[in-house]
Design a protein around this motif. Structure first.
Motif, PDB file in Angstrom:
ATOM      1  N   ILE A  31       4.983  -2.518 -12.266  1.00 35.78           N
ATOM      2  CA  ILE A  31       4.382  -1.200 -12.450  1.00 35.78           C
ATOM      3  C   ILE A  31       5.009  -0.556 -13.683  1.00 35.78           C
ATOM      4  O   ILE A  31       6.233  -0.431 -13.774  1.00 35.78           O
ATOM      5  CB  ILE A  31       4.614  -0.308 -11.217  1.00 35.78           C
ATOM      6  CG1 ILE A  31       4.019  -0.966  -9.959  1.00 35.78           C
ATOM      7  CG2 ILE A  31       4.005   1.076 -11.432  1.00 35.78           C
ATOM      8  CD1 ILE A  31       4.343  -0.238  -8.677  1.00 35.78           C
TER       9      ILE A  31
ATOM     10  N   GLN B  62       2.372   1.735  -3.423  1.00 34.43           N
ATOM     11  CA  GLN B  62       1.383   2.348  -4.314  1.00 34.43           C
ATOM     12  C   GLN B  62       1.300   3.852  -4.072  1.00 34.43           C
ATOM     13  O   GLN B  62       1.280   4.648  -5.026  1.00 34.43           O
ATOM     14  CB  GLN B  62       0.013   1.714  -4.082  1.00 34.43           C
ATOM     15  CG  GLN B  62      -1.104   2.305  -4.933  1.00 34.43           C
ATOM     16  CD  GLN B  62      -2.474   1.874  -4.456  1.00 34.43           C
ATOM     17  OE1 GLN B  62      -2.721   1.774  -3.249  1.00 34.43           O
ATOM     18  NE2 GLN B  62      -3.373   1.595  -5.399  1.00 34.43           N
ATOM     19  N   GLN B  63       1.264   4.262  -2.817  1.00 34.80           N
ATOM     20  CA  GLN B  63       1.172   5.692  -2.488  1.00 34.80           C
ATOM     21  C   GLN B  63       2.373   6.461  -3.036  1.00 34.80           C
ATOM     22  O   GLN B  63       2.230   7.566  -3.570  1.00 34.80           O
ATOM     23  CB  GLN B  63       1.085   5.863  -0.965  1.00 34.80           C
ATOM     24  CG  GLN B  63      -0.200   5.350  -0.355  1.00 34.80           C
ATOM     25  CD  GLN B  63      -0.156   5.306   1.167  1.00 34.80           C
ATOM     26  OE1 GLN B  63       0.909   5.420   1.785  1.00 34.80           O
ATOM     27  NE2 GLN B  63      -1.312   5.135   1.782  1.00 34.80           N
TER      28      GLN B  63
ATOM     29  N   VAL C  59      -0.504  -1.725 -14.506  1.00 34.88           N
ATOM     30  CA  VAL C  59       0.179  -2.566 -13.513  1.00 34.88           C
ATOM     31  C   VAL C  59      -0.197  -4.018 -13.785  1.00 34.88           C
ATOM     32  O   VAL C  59      -1.380  -4.341 -13.945  1.00 34.88           O
ATOM     33  CB  VAL C  59      -0.213  -2.192 -12.068  1.00 34.88           C
ATOM     34  CG1 VAL C  59       0.378  -3.185 -11.072  1.00 34.88           C
ATOM     35  CG2 VAL C  59       0.241  -0.772 -11.733  1.00 34.88           C
TER      36      VAL C  59
ATOM     37  N   VAL D 205       0.842  -1.200   0.000  1.00 33.63           N
ATOM     38  CA  VAL D 205       0.000   0.000   0.000  1.00 33.63           C
ATOM     39  C   VAL D 205       0.877   1.249   0.000  1.00 33.63           C
ATOM     40  O   VAL D 205       0.616   2.211  -0.742  1.00 33.63           O
ATOM     41  CB  VAL D 205      -0.944   0.001   1.219  1.00 33.63           C
ATOM     42  CG1 VAL D 205      -1.751   1.302   1.259  1.00 33.63           C
ATOM     43  CG2 VAL D 205      -1.871  -1.200   1.183  1.00 33.63           C
TER      44      VAL D 205
ATOM     45  N   LEU E  16      -2.557   1.562 -11.608  1.00 34.00           N
ATOM     46  CA  LEU E  16      -1.861   1.910 -10.374  1.00 34.00           C
ATOM     47  C   LEU E  16      -2.833   2.252  -9.253  1.00 34.00           C
ATOM     48  O   LEU E  16      -2.631   1.844  -8.098  1.00 34.00           O
ATOM     49  CB  LEU E  16      -0.916   3.085 -10.650  1.00 34.00           C
ATOM     50  CG  LEU E  16      -0.055   3.580  -9.486  1.00 34.00           C
ATOM     51  CD1 LEU E  16       0.836   2.473  -8.947  1.00 34.00           C
ATOM     52  CD2 LEU E  16       0.794   4.775  -9.946  1.00 34.00           C
ATOM     53  N   ASP E  17      -3.899   2.978  -9.571  1.00 36.59           N
ATOM     54  CA  ASP E  17      -4.828   3.376  -8.515  1.00 36.59           C
ATOM     55  C   ASP E  17      -5.674   2.229  -7.988  1.00 36.59           C
ATOM     56  O   ASP E  17      -6.246   2.320  -6.895  1.00 36.59           O
ATOM     57  CB  ASP E  17      -5.728   4.535  -8.983  1.00 36.59           C
ATOM     58  CG  ASP E  17      -6.486   4.235 -10.267  1.00 36.59           C
ATOM     59  OD1 ASP E  17      -6.152   3.235 -10.941  1.00 36.59           O
ATOM     60  OD2 ASP E  17      -7.401   5.010 -10.616  1.00 36.59           O
TER      61      ASP E  17
ATOM     62  N   LEU F 266       2.073   6.827  -6.795  1.00 37.25           N
ATOM     63  CA  LEU F 266       0.994   7.738  -7.171  1.00 37.25           C
ATOM     64  C   LEU F 266       1.406   9.206  -7.064  1.00 37.25           C
ATOM     65  O   LEU F 266       0.770  10.068  -7.674  1.00 37.25           O
ATOM     66  CB  LEU F 266      -0.241   7.482  -6.304  1.00 37.25           C
ATOM     67  CG  LEU F 266      -1.099   6.275  -6.715  1.00 37.25           C
ATOM     68  CD1 LEU F 266      -2.143   5.979  -5.655  1.00 37.25           C
ATOM     69  CD2 LEU F 266      -1.754   6.510  -8.073  1.00 37.25           C
TER      70      LEU F 266
ATOM     71  N   MET G  77      -4.407  -1.178  -8.010  1.00 37.65           N
ATOM     72  CA  MET G  77      -3.620  -2.411  -7.880  1.00 37.65           C
ATOM     73  C   MET G  77      -3.802  -3.075  -6.514  1.00 37.65           C
ATOM     74  O   MET G  77      -3.791  -4.303  -6.415  1.00 37.65           O
ATOM     75  CB  MET G  77      -2.139  -2.144  -8.175  1.00 37.65           C
ATOM     76  CG  MET G  77      -1.365  -1.466  -7.086  1.00 37.65           C
ATOM     77  SD  MET G  77       0.377  -1.250  -7.588  1.00 37.65           S
ATOM     78  CE  MET G  77       1.166  -1.164  -5.966  1.00 37.65           C
ATOM     79  N   CYS G  78      -3.991  -2.297  -5.470  1.00 37.69           N
ATOM     80  CA  CYS G  78      -4.132  -2.895  -4.135  1.00 37.69           C
ATOM     81  C   CYS G  78      -5.523  -3.461  -3.889  1.00 37.69           C
ATOM     82  O   CYS G  78      -5.771  -4.056  -2.838  1.00 37.69           O
ATOM     83  CB  CYS G  78      -3.759  -1.875  -3.061  1.00 37.69           C
ATOM     84  SG  CYS G  78      -1.982  -1.562  -2.975  1.00 37.69           S
TER      85      CYS G  78
END
Length: 256
Positions: A232, A185-186, A198, A182, A216-217, A189, A219-220
């Motif tokens: 990515i 990802q942040q 991704v 997470v 990317l937004d 971003l 993926m989690c």
């Protein structure tokens, strides 16, 4: 090849990369070494993927987190005069056993030659399942903080995100480590478009293989575990026909 000076046998230690798990994706060299080895040592899960090579062999298996014990046993057994294959999933020189073997060999005195037998790494097999995401500069980062402090990992994530590298993430999530992916990802971003492609490949080439291409937004939102590799894309990566492609730049040099 590294030489050690303890023992009087004439054995050899082969550190063998068995690839992503499918025997058909194992190199011929790896198959030949496993066939001639007298002793095969490895993590239990990896050995279970190659049962056809274990028959008639002395097999020494152990659980996760026993890497030091496996390397020590392999060095001692080879020094005693036996032909030993220390099995490593993927490629033994990428987040695997080769480095530890050489570190321990340097500190001790074993009379055994050591040979590294490369294998198909997760980054190769996963990229192939996704299409061609690694056609331009890329980086690989493990999110496991067992051996590397998280502060160091985070700095590396920030650096590759800012540099627009395609980035392959190893060890993205485990039962204990759930927030690192997470945070990754942040970080990305802050530098990349949320719709950056991704790819997530789990258990590449195995029976339970799963391939997901997302953004990317999101993926989690996907299922990600220790058998997953997350790739990515960079600012130029695009998707086409359920594939993920990073252009090399040929369109700027040649007429396509």
């Amino acid at each position: 090849m590294e030489k050690c000076n303890h023992g009087s046998g004439s054995g050899t230690l082969y550190v063998v990369g068995t690839g992503p798990g499918s025997v058909k994706n194992m190199t011929l060299a790896a198959s030949e070494v496993l066939a001639k080895a007298e002793v095969i040592i490895g993590y239990k899960t990896y050995l279970e993927l190659i049962p056809e090579f274990l028959a008639g062999k002395e097999v020494i298996s152990s659980e996760m987190m026993k890497e030091v014990d496996r390397c020590r046993t392999a060095l001692e057994t080879a020094a005693s005069g036996k032909q030993v294959a220390l099995v490593s999933g993927g490629d033994p020189g990428i987040y695997a056993m080769a480095g530890l073997v050489f570190e321990m060999a340097r500190e001790a005195a074993y009379d055994c030659p050591i040979e590294i037998i490369p294998g198909l790494a997760a980054i190769n097999s996963c990229a192939a399942r996704l299409g061609a995401p690694l056609m331009h500069d890329f980086a690989a980062i493990s999110l496991s903080d067992l051996l590397t402090p998280w502060e160091v990992i985070e700095k590396r994530l920030e650096a590759v995100a800012q540099a627009d590298f395609v980035t392959a993430i190893y060890n993205p999530r485990s039962k204990r480590r759930t927030e690192q992916i997470v945070r990754a990802q942040q970080i990305f971003l802050t530098c990349r478009d949320p719709k950056t492609p991704v790819g997530i490949v789990t258990a590449a080439t195995r029976d339970n293989e799963k391939i997901v291409i997302t953004t990317l937004d999101h993926m989690c939102d996907q299922e990600i575990g220790m058998q997953s590799t997350v790739i990515i894309g960079n600012s130029q990566t695009f998707t086409w026909k359920d594939l993920m492609i990073t252009p090399r730049g040929y369109d700027k040099k040649y007429q396509l």
